[in-house]
Design a protein around this motif. Structure first.
Motif, PDB file in Angstrom:
ATOM      1  N   GLU A 123      49.532  37.300  -2.585  1.00  0.00           N
ATOM      2  CA  GLU A 123      48.389  36.463  -2.202  1.00  0.00           C
ATOM      3  C   GLU A 123      48.495  36.169  -0.715  1.00  0.00           C
ATOM      4  O   GLU A 123      49.585  36.046  -0.165  1.00  0.00           O
ATOM      5  CB  GLU A 123      48.396  35.157  -2.989  1.00  0.00           C
ATOM      6  N   THR A 141      46.317  34.056   2.727  1.00  0.00           N
ATOM      7  CA  THR A 141      45.199  33.251   3.181  1.00  0.00           C
ATOM      8  C   THR A 141      44.243  34.188   3.910  1.00  0.00           C
ATOM      9  O   THR A 141      44.627  35.312   4.275  1.00  0.00           O
ATOM     10  CB  THR A 141      45.647  32.138   4.146  1.00  0.00           C
ATOM     11  N   SER A 169      46.533  40.404  -3.971  1.00  0.00           N
ATOM     12  CA  SER A 169      46.043  39.601  -5.081  1.00  0.00           C
ATOM     13  C   SER A 169      45.067  38.546  -4.572  1.00  0.00           C
ATOM     14  O   SER A 169      45.261  37.979  -3.506  1.00  0.00           O
ATOM     15  CB  SER A 169      47.216  38.904  -5.787  1.00  0.00           C
ATOM     16  N   GLY A 212      44.525  35.958  -6.531  1.00  0.00           N
ATOM     17  CA  GLY A 212      44.887  34.883  -7.447  1.00  0.00           C
ATOM     18  C   GLY A 212      45.172  35.417  -8.839  1.00  0.00           C
ATOM     19  O   GLY A 212      45.052  36.606  -9.103  1.00  0.00           O
ATOM     20  N   LYS A 213      45.540  34.514  -9.716  1.00  0.00           N
ATOM     21  CA  LYS A 213      45.933  34.900 -11.064  1.00  0.00           C
ATOM     22  C   LYS A 213      44.771  34.938 -12.044  1.00  0.00           C
ATOM     23  O   LYS A 213      44.925  35.334 -13.184  1.00  0.00           O
ATOM     24  CB  LYS A 213      47.016  33.955 -11.569  1.00  0.00           C
TER      25      LYS A 213
END
Length: 159
Positions: free
Chosen positions: A82, A84, A126, A128-129
């Motif tokens: 992940e 920013t 990614s 996020g999950k």
């Protein structure tokens, strides 16, 4: 700069098509953007683990056929790193500084991407999950690529 997005399956909803088209248009001042769709492999709802791997391998071959050796490849994956928006923008800037003018992003099918595709990746990214519909992921991805270019240009868009 050339940006390519290789994705499995067709875009169906008009609102996704319109949103993606808008970001492709906006990206025109920074890069040439190409979206390449490969067919998804038809499969029944209930698949064994072996059948799932087979579907991912078939789709993976279709994806890999669309990637050239010189391209820097990001594969979207839940297990990816992940970032920013600022970190992503910095990466894009550094890639271009160090001679990577062809950047490819891969969005796999509903089962994910094959091991071969993941091994070809220069990086796994990614968002996020959460599990997102693949059509929505295309829109999110192209917006984040656009945002990275806007950050790098010093534009207030990011705020």
């Amino acid at each position: 700069m050339n940006i390519k997005i290789v994705c499995v399956g067709k875009l169906k909803e008009k609102y996704f098509k319109d949103g993606i088209a808008e970001y492709v248009k906006r990206m025109g001042r920074f890069a040439k953007v190409k979206i390449v769709q490969v067919p998804d492999e038809k499969a029944p709802e209930k698949l064994s683990p072996a059948e799932m791997e087979q579907v991912k391998e078939i789709e993976g071959r279709r994806i890999l056929d669309k990637i050239k050796d010189k391209e820097y490849v990001y594969v979207t994956a839940i297990k990816g790193k992940e970032r920013t928006s600022e970190e992503f923008a910095k990466e894009i800037s550094q890639l271009t500084t160090y001679g990577h003018s062809d950047i490819t992003f891969v969005i796999g099918g509903s089962l994910g991407t094959s091991d071969a595709v993941n091994k070809r990746a220069d990086d796994l990214i990614s968002f996020g999950k959460f599990t997102m519909p693949h059509q929505l992921m295309r829109l999110v991805l192209i917006e984040q690529i656009y945002r990275a270019f806007m950050i790098n240009s010093g534009s207030p868009y990011h705020k």
